[in-house]
Design an enzyme around this catalytic site. Structure first.
Site, PDB file in Angstrom:
ATOM      1  N   ASP A  80      40.549  56.053 -73.373  1.00 22.05           N
ATOM      2  CA  ASP A  80      40.055  55.594 -72.304  1.00 22.05           C
ATOM      3  C   ASP A  80      38.726  54.810 -72.615  1.00 22.05           C
ATOM      4  O   ASP A  80      37.804  55.074 -73.291  1.00 22.05           O
ATOM      5  CB  ASP A  80      39.765  56.687 -71.294  1.00 22.05           C
ATOM      6  N   ILE A  81      38.664  53.461 -72.217  1.00 25.74           N
ATOM      7  CA  ILE A  81      37.474  52.497 -72.162  1.00 25.74           C
ATOM      8  C   ILE A  81      36.599  52.942 -70.985  1.00 25.74           C
ATOM      9  O   ILE A  81      37.030  52.706 -70.001  1.00 25.74           O
ATOM     10  CB  ILE A  81      38.026  51.217 -72.395  1.00 25.74           C
ATOM     11  N   GLU A 127      34.507  27.401 -74.078  1.00 29.27           N
ATOM     12  CA  GLU A 127      35.906  27.181 -73.472  1.00 29.27           C
ATOM     13  C   GLU A 127      35.866  26.490 -72.306  1.00 29.27           C
ATOM     14  O   GLU A 127      36.759  25.809 -72.057  1.00 29.27           O
ATOM     15  CB  GLU A 127      36.286  28.741 -73.308  1.00 29.27           C
ATOM     16  N   HIS A 137      34.081  29.683 -61.008  1.00 30.87           N
ATOM     17  CA  HIS A 137      33.288  28.329 -61.469  1.00 30.87           C
ATOM     18  C   HIS A 137      32.013  28.125 -60.119  1.00 30.87           C
ATOM     19  O   HIS A 137      31.741  26.940 -60.187  1.00 30.87           O
ATOM     20  CB  HIS A 137      33.847  27.268 -61.668  1.00 30.87           C
TER      21      HIS A 137
HETATM   22  N1  DTR Z   1      40.514  28.070 -67.551  1.00 28.92           N
HETATM   23  C1  DTR Z   1      40.117  29.378 -67.494  1.00 28.92           C
HETATM   24  C2  DTR Z   1      40.571  30.150 -66.204  1.00 28.92           C
HETATM   25  C3  DTR Z   1      41.913  30.072 -66.158  1.00 28.92           C
HETATM   26  C4  DTR Z   1      42.719  29.603 -65.146  1.00 28.92           C
HETATM   27  N2  DTR Z   1      44.110  29.762 -65.285  1.00 28.92           N
HETATM   28  C5  DTR Z   1      44.342  30.622 -66.519  1.00 28.92           C
HETATM   29  C6  DTR Z   1      45.304  31.337 -66.930  1.00 28.92           C
HETATM   30  C7  DTR Z   1      45.399  32.179 -67.924  1.00 28.92           C
HETATM   31  C8  DTR Z   1      44.089  32.289 -68.379  1.00 28.92           C
HETATM   32  C9  DTR Z   1      42.794  31.489 -67.706  1.00 28.92           C
HETATM   33  C10 DTR Z   1      43.143  30.800 -66.721  1.00 28.92           C
HETATM   34  C11 DTR Z   1      38.724  29.351 -67.353  1.00 28.92           C
HETATM   35  O1  DTR Z   1      38.253  28.607 -66.405  1.00 28.92           O
HETATM   36  O2  DTR Z   1      38.102  29.778 -68.074  1.00 28.92           O
HETATM   37 ZN    ZN Z   2      36.069  29.042 -66.228  1.00 25.52          ZN
HETATM   38 ZN    ZN Z   3      37.428  31.585 -68.525  1.00 21.56          ZN
HETATM   39 CA    CA Z   4      38.859  53.054 -68.578  1.00 23.58          CA
END
Ligand code: DTR
Ligand code: ZN
Ligand code: ZN
Ligand code: CA
Length: 434
Positions: A38-39, A166, A282
């Site tokens: 378990d985490i 990212e 965001h």
């Molecule tokens: N692009 C990612 C958030 C995000 C939106 N749709 C998905 C689907 C699968 C993984 C992530 C995402 C971000 O804003 O970091």
């Molecule tokens: Zn994002």
């Molecule tokens: Zn993200």
């Molecule tokens: Ca846990």
């Protein structure tokens, strides 16, 4: 090269996560026979508290190119270094600013079968990014720490990664994949991505890419009687995309972003229909209070479940006679000592009076370099002194150490220090033979 391997000479049982398992290796994920730990939710939330504090102390965000990002990375790296991971920071440039990826290797496992788990650590500049993506970053960090607590010895080699930039378009993860030699790329048996795993109005989405990885996550949720849905919007929207494009099996979990939860989804998951999975996506309100604890707990446990089960239930790896670590470790010029570790297990008694140490250090003007073998109890055995007139390159040598007073099992380290300015290098590999 990031390789760590032990010579194997026979078959034996293997302690894994405190459990004893003997099993033949399996190509696909084995049936869920392993009890992943378990985490602890409290531990994961403690990491989020730290990331929130870092953002608050650095202009309110942890975005690429801003001080809050590097401070976040240093926090994560510190935890991993203390837990025995081999970590390295990979730099890149994007939008005129330096970006950083953090790569952490768990010593051990088959270097030709690398299982990776990753999460982007950067936020948008609008806010602290605690759900996006502190949640994924903290979930894999605590899982990595659980691997260390368990002194896990899985079939495969484990590598964890925290990506930069990212939010600028998977820049850090793409840089990593594009700069990975094709030979190393082919050794990655799977990449698991965790981007937003604790949305306040959560859904439980599983990536529908690699079927084995997908099934592993579905098995986990089936065990909780929690229905899942296929993540349909994410193919190109997070850090699994560069791995997928390189032909590496990918999978992952997602709890939802700006899209609204439907009535049917609210029926099966609870929460609020007609409201976004994450109303603070965001935004500046993506803070510590923008977290659903149940989703965070379940998904963090799912990370551990996938790692324990996809990493193989342990090819019977016997107490071989030699233990090698070929992860490259940079040696700072005229700086602090660095170490490379081999974990010796399954042996009985003390090490021999003729313990063989094979060293491969690439370093111009090798006279700068001091080399020690450090036994698990901290006793240092000097292998090579520095010398002001040895201008030759590289230390590729074998040493014999009388280690008969040292218990054989434990973490043995090669410690290397550059004690003179100019000329640098790195540990290429080293090997202990009993
Ligand atoms: N692009 C990612 C958030 C995000 C939106 N749709 C998905 C689907 C699968 C993984 C992530 C995402 C971000 O804003 O970091
Ligand atoms: Zn994002
Ligand atoms: Zn993200
Ligand atoms: Ca846990």
């Amino acid at each position: 090269m990031n390789l760590y391997r032990r010579a194997a000479v026979g078959a034996a049982t293997l302690a894994i996560g405190g459990l004893l398992a003997t099993a033949a290796p399996s190509a696909a994920a084995p049936s869920p026979t392993l009890a992943a730990p378990d985490i602890p939710l409290a531990n994961v939330k403690a990491h989020l508290t730290q990331l929130q504090s870092i953002a608050s102390a650095n202009g309110g965000n942890r975005a690429h190119g801003r001080p809050g990002y590097k401070a976040s990375l240093d926090y994560v790296k510190g935890k991993l270094d203390a837990a025995g991971f081999t970590t390295r920071i990979q730099q890149f440039t994007s939008s005129g600013a330096t970006g950083y990826n953090l790569i952490a290797d768990w010593p051990g496992g088959d270097a030709n079968q690398v299982l990776m788990a990753g999460a982007h650590l950067d936020s948008v500049s609008a806010g602290p990014g605690i759900n996006d993506n502190g949640s994924g970053s903290a979930g894999i960090l605590e899982t990595a720490l659980a691997v260390s607590r368990a002194q896990l010895k899985p079939d495969k080699h484990l590598r964890f990664a925290w990506w930069g930039a990212e939010e600028l378009g998977m820049v850090g993860s793409r840089y990593y994949v594009n700069n990975l030699p094709s030979t190393d790329r082919s050794k990655i048996s799977g990449y698991l991505n965790f981007d937003m795993i604790a949305s306040p109005n959560p859904g439980y989405f599983v990536y529908d890419d690699d079927p084995t990885i997908e099934k592993t996550f579905k098995d986990y949720y089936a065990g909780l009687n929690v229905p899942t849905e296929i993540e349909t919007e994410g193919d190109g929207r997070s850090d699994h995309a560069p791995f997928d494009s390189a032909g590496i099996p990918v999978g992952g979990l997602f709890s939802g972003a700006e899209r609204s939860k439907s009535s049917a989804q609210a029926q099966k998951w609870g929460g609020t229909a007609g409201q976004a999975f994450d109303r603070c996506y965001h935004s500046s309100c993506d803070t510590s209070s923008n977290i659903n604890d149940t989703a965070l707990d379940r998904n963090s446990d799912a990370v551990a479940y996938a790692i324990w089960n996809l990493a193989g239930d342990g090819t019977p790896v016997p107490p071989g006679d030699s233990y090698e670590n070929t992860a490259d470790v940079a040696i700072p010029d005229n700086g602090a000592a660095v170490t490379s570790t081999v974990n010796v297990t399954g042996r009985t008694g003390n090490a021999p009076a003729t313990l063989k140490v094979d060293v491969d250090i690439r370093h111009t003007w090798r006279g700068d370099v001091v080399v020690d073998l450090v036994a698990p109890d901290g006793t240092a055995y000097r292998l090579k002194n520095s010398s002001s007139n040895d201008s030759a390159d590289d230390v590729v040598a074998s040493y014999t150490v009388n280690a008969s007073s040292e218990p054989a099992n434990g973490a043995w380290k090669l410690r290397v220090q550059d004690v003179a300015a100019q000329d640098t290098g790195y540990i290429n590999s080293w090997k202990l033979t009993f």
